[in-house]
Motif scaffolding. Structure first.
Motif, PDB file in Angstrom:
ATOM      1  N   VAL A   1       0.858  -1.181   0.000  1.00 19.82           N
ATOM      2  CA  VAL A   1       0.000   0.000   0.000  1.00 19.82           C
ATOM      3  C   VAL A   1       0.895   1.233   0.000  1.00 19.82           C
ATOM      4  CG1 VAL A   1      -1.715   1.352   1.266  1.00 19.82           C
ATOM      5  CG2 VAL A   1      -1.872  -1.146   1.241  1.00 19.82           C
ATOM      6  N   ASP A   2       0.705   2.127  -0.960  1.00 18.73           N
ATOM      7  CA  ASP A   2       1.369   3.429  -0.996  1.00 18.73           C
ATOM      8  C   ASP A   2       0.301   4.507  -0.820  1.00 18.73           C
ATOM      9  OD1 ASP A   2       3.542   1.910  -1.644  1.00 18.73           O
ATOM     10  OD2 ASP A   2       3.999   2.922  -3.531  1.00 18.73           O
ATOM     11  N   TRP A   3       0.608   5.585  -0.102  1.00 21.10           N
ATOM     12  CA  TRP A   3      -0.391   6.623   0.118  1.00 21.10           C
ATOM     13  C   TRP A   3       0.263   8.001   0.194  1.00 21.10           C
ATOM     14  CZ3 TRP A   3       0.253   9.565   4.474  1.00 21.10           C
ATOM     15  CH2 TRP A   3       1.029   9.011   5.509  1.00 21.10           C
ATOM     16  N   GLY A   4      -0.550   9.030  -0.049  1.00 23.18           N
ATOM     17  CA  GLY A   4      -0.091  10.409   0.066  1.00 23.18           C
ATOM     18  C   GLY A   4      -1.227  11.303   0.527  1.00 23.18           C
ATOM     19  N   LEU A   5      -0.912  12.249   1.363  1.00 25.84           N
ATOM     20  CA  LEU A   5      -1.886  13.213   1.882  1.00 25.84           C
ATOM     21  C   LEU A   5      -1.278  14.598   1.744  1.00 25.84           C
ATOM     22  CD1 LEU A   5      -4.536  13.853   3.483  1.00 25.84           C
ATOM     23  CD2 LEU A   5      -3.176  13.582   5.570  1.00 25.84           C
ATOM     24  N   SER A   6      -1.985  15.509   1.064  1.00 28.58           N
ATOM     25  CA  SER A   6      -1.401  16.831   0.841  1.00 28.58           C
ATOM     26  C   SER A   6      -2.488  17.896   0.740  1.00 28.58           C
ATOM     27  CB  SER A   6      -0.554  16.837  -0.437  1.00 28.58           C
ATOM     28  OG  SER A   6      -1.356  16.665  -1.590  1.00 28.58           O
ATOM     29  N   LYS A   7      -2.030  19.149   0.770  1.00 27.62           N
ATOM     30  CA  LYS A   7      -2.924  20.291   0.616  1.00 27.62           C
ATOM     31  C   LYS A   7      -2.264  21.301  -0.300  1.00 27.62           C
ATOM     32  CE  LYS A   7      -5.357  23.978   3.083  1.00 27.62           C
ATOM     33  NZ  LYS A   7      -6.626  23.743   2.359  1.00 27.62           N
ATOM     34  N   PHE A   8      -3.056  21.851  -1.216  1.00 30.79           N
ATOM     35  CA  PHE A   8      -2.554  22.898  -2.091  1.00 30.79           C
ATOM     36  C   PHE A   8      -2.540  24.215  -1.316  1.00 30.79           C
ATOM     37  CE2 PHE A   8      -3.195  19.718  -5.221  1.00 30.79           C
ATOM     38  CZ  PHE A   8      -2.337  20.045  -6.265  1.00 30.79           C
ATOM     39  N   VAL A   9      -1.333  24.651  -0.957  1.00 28.85           N
ATOM     40  CA  VAL A   9      -1.178  25.898  -0.209  1.00 28.85           C
ATOM     41  C   VAL A   9      -1.162  27.100  -1.143  1.00 28.85           C
ATOM     42  CG1 VAL A   9       0.021  24.770   1.700  1.00 28.85           C
ATOM     43  CG2 VAL A   9       1.339  25.643  -0.244  1.00 28.85           C
ATOM     44  N   ALA A  10      -1.007  26.834  -2.419  1.00 32.56           N
ATOM     45  CA  ALA A  10      -1.141  27.839  -3.474  1.00 32.56           C
ATOM     46  C   ALA A  10      -1.752  27.116  -4.662  1.00 32.56           C
ATOM     47  CB  ALA A  10       0.212  28.455  -3.835  1.00 32.56           C
TER      48      ALA A  10
ATOM     49  N   TYR B   1       4.079   4.229   3.144  1.00 29.20           N
ATOM     50  CA  TYR B   1       3.806   2.931   2.539  1.00 29.20           C
ATOM     51  C   TYR B   1       3.806   1.839   3.604  1.00 29.20           C
ATOM     52  CZ  TYR B   1       8.975   2.965   2.610  1.00 29.20           C
ATOM     53  OH  TYR B   1      10.281   3.094   2.974  1.00 29.20           O
ATOM     54  N   TYR B   2       3.191   0.716   3.209  1.00 27.46           N
ATOM     55  CA  TYR B   2       3.239  -0.514   4.002  1.00 27.46           C
ATOM     56  C   TYR B   2       3.425  -1.663   3.029  1.00 27.46           C
ATOM     57  CZ  TYR B   2       1.986  -4.398   7.034  1.00 27.46           C
ATOM     58  OH  TYR B   2       2.011  -5.578   7.734  1.00 27.46           O
ATOM     59  N   PHE B   3       4.373  -2.547   3.327  1.00 28.37           N
ATOM     60  CA  PHE B   3       4.675  -3.682   2.461  1.00 28.37           C
ATOM     61  C   PHE B   3       4.666  -4.948   3.303  1.00 28.37           C
ATOM     62  CE2 PHE B   3       7.511  -6.783   0.653  1.00 28.37           C
ATOM     63  CZ  PHE B   3       7.281  -6.733  -0.710  1.00 28.37           C
TER      64      PHE B   3
ATOM     65  N   ARG C   1       8.556  -7.643   5.729  1.00 24.36           N
ATOM     66  CA  ARG C   1       7.592  -6.585   6.038  1.00 24.36           C
ATOM     67  C   ARG C   1       8.356  -5.292   6.276  1.00 24.36           C
ATOM     68  NH1 ARG C   1       5.202  -7.262  11.681  1.00 24.36           N
ATOM     69  NH2 ARG C   1       7.143  -6.179  12.194  1.00 24.36           N
ATOM     70  N   VAL C   2       7.754  -4.155   5.880  1.00 26.71           N
ATOM     71  CA  VAL C   2       8.340  -2.856   6.182  1.00 26.71           C
ATOM     72  C   VAL C   2       7.279  -1.779   6.025  1.00 26.71           C
ATOM     73  CG1 VAL C   2       9.081  -2.244   3.823  1.00 26.71           C
ATOM     74  CG2 VAL C   2      10.410  -1.428   5.786  1.00 26.71           C
ATOM     75  N   ALA C   3       7.443  -0.693   6.766  1.00 29.17           N
ATOM     76  CA  ALA C   3       6.603   0.493   6.626  1.00 29.17           C
ATOM     77  C   ALA C   3       7.521   1.707   6.545  1.00 29.17           C
ATOM     78  CB  ALA C   3       5.633   0.627   7.804  1.00 29.17           C
ATOM     79  N   GLY C   4       7.007   2.793   5.975  1.00 26.17           N
ATOM     80  CA  GLY C   4       7.808   3.994   5.862  1.00 26.17           C
ATOM     81  C   GLY C   4       6.938   5.230   5.781  1.00 26.17           C
ATOM     82  N   ILE C   5       7.512   6.378   6.131  1.00 33.48           N
ATOM     83  CA  ILE C   5       6.770   7.636   6.091  1.00 33.48           C
ATOM     84  C   ILE C   5       7.750   8.790   5.908  1.00 33.48           C
ATOM     85  CG2 ILE C   5       6.850   8.062   8.591  1.00 33.48           C
ATOM     86  CD1 ILE C   5       3.942   9.069   8.363  1.00 33.48           C
ATOM     87  N   GLY C   6       7.277   9.889   5.314  1.00 32.89           N
ATOM     88  CA  GLY C   6       8.144  11.042   5.130  1.00 32.89           C
ATOM     89  C   GLY C   6       7.412  12.211   4.491  1.00 32.89           C
TER      90      GLY C   6
END
Length: 341
Positions: free
Chosen positions: A237-246, A256-258, A277-282
């Motif tokens: 699973v790959d994911w992204g969360l963002s906001k347009f500040v402009a 992600y989670y693998f 197994r591995v997870a990551g964030i940044g």
């Protein structure tokens, strides 16, 4: 606000995005903790619609991973199926890809196809080889470094859009390039064929600037005939969360989670099923900007730190993605109505 994104990687990632997928074969795929699917290949705007036509994408990936001497891995360095203690690997890879998006509707959605390949430099070291497949023991430090080329990767996608909701299904795989060498520690190609299928969803609200994307898929790996080793089925699973500040700038986080679902098999699987197994964030930041008449650029920078790793090396990965694609046509100004009496 009009967002046009055509994101793929490369398993390398697609792979993605993409994609991509071009990861150092320091150890034998899932057994050594480096899978066909490279976690983090997709982030934000994964399923957002794209403009029809050709798009070009280049992705720079820097990977730095290690595992202490208490962790064992199966590799193929001159002694197929040998077990080593400790592992460290780094890679600098430049993924190059082209995508064509059809203007004609396919099953009510937007179809696209991508082809990718990645030249790069890979460096690998192991602390000690413990035992080979016939019981012979070899000790000492082994290292390998080389410039090489990945397999060729392909990806097909089909996207649908309903207002702020966007969906995508994809298929991603590799065409072996012939640069795989089972006697080397450092490889960018795999030595087997694999196929990954899955789907994605993107919520994109131009009014609020809120965006969320998630992609999930499973990978089936073929047999590495040189090493008589077959990786198990993987889930990611790959994911992204963002906001347009402009209008054309978004910031946020990605992760992600693998998880390996089934065990490794074959005569070379000396460590049993060896599920990884591995997870990551940044953090991540993205920019959309005009490039030339009728074209726009997209630049995304993001980095991941691994955690909760099991039967895999862990470390960090940096991604720099640039894409050149057709821009949305400018809105035609509305002419005032003039009445004559």
């Amino acid at each position: 606000m009009r967002i046009v994104k055509n994101h793929r990687r490369a398993a390398l990632g697609i792979v993605g995005v993409l994609a991509l997928s071009a990861a150092p074969r320091a150890a034998l795929a899932d057994a050594g903790g480096v899978s066909f699917w490279l976690p983090g290949a997709f982030a934000s705007l994964t399923a957002a619609p794209a403009m029809p036509g050709w798009a070009y994408e280049t992705i720079y990936i820097h990977l730095d991973q290690s595992a202490n001497a208490g962790k064992n891995f199966v590799i193929g360095n001159r002694v197929p199926g040998s077990v080593v203690a400790g592992l460290n690997a780094h890679a600098d890879v430049l993924v190059e890809g082209f995508t064509y998006t059809w203007a004609q509707s396919v099953l009510g959605g937007q179809a696209a196809v991508t082809f990718l390949a990645a030249p790069g430099n890979v460096g690998v070291g192991v602390d000690a080889t413990l035992t080979g497949p016939r019981g012979n023991t070899v000790s000492g430090v082994a290292t390998d470094n080389r410039n090489t080329v990945s397999d060729v990767f392909y990806q097909g996608t089909l996207k649908w859009n309903q207002g702020v909701n966007n969906e995508m299904v994809y298929i991603f795989g590799n065409i072996p390039s012939g640069t795989y060498d089972s006697s080397r520690l450092a490889n960018l190609s795999f030595g087997f064929t694999a196929i990954d299928v899955g789907g994605a969803y993107t919520y994109l609200n131009p009014e609020t600037g809120q965006e969320f994307s998630v992609l999930a898929g499973v990978t089936y790996n073929g047999m590495n005939k040189d090493l008589q080793y077959q990786n198990g089925i993987d889930f990611h699973v790959d994911w992204g969360l963002s906001k347009f500040v402009a209008k054309n700038v978004h910031v946020g986080v990605a992760g992600y989670y693998f998880q390996q679902l089934t065990g490794d098999s074959g005569a070379g699987a000396k460590l049993g099923d060896f599920k990884g197994r591995v997870a990551g964030i940044g953090p991540q930041v993205g920019f959309i900007f005009p490039v030339a008449d009728g074209y726009q650029g997209y630049l995304n920078l993001r980095g991941y730190k691994d955690f909760a790793a099991e039967n895999r090396p862990e470390g960090w990965t940096a991604w720099v993605t640039f894409q050149l694609s057709p821009a949305a046509p400018a809105a035609t100004p509305t002419k005032p109505i003039v009445r004559k009496y």
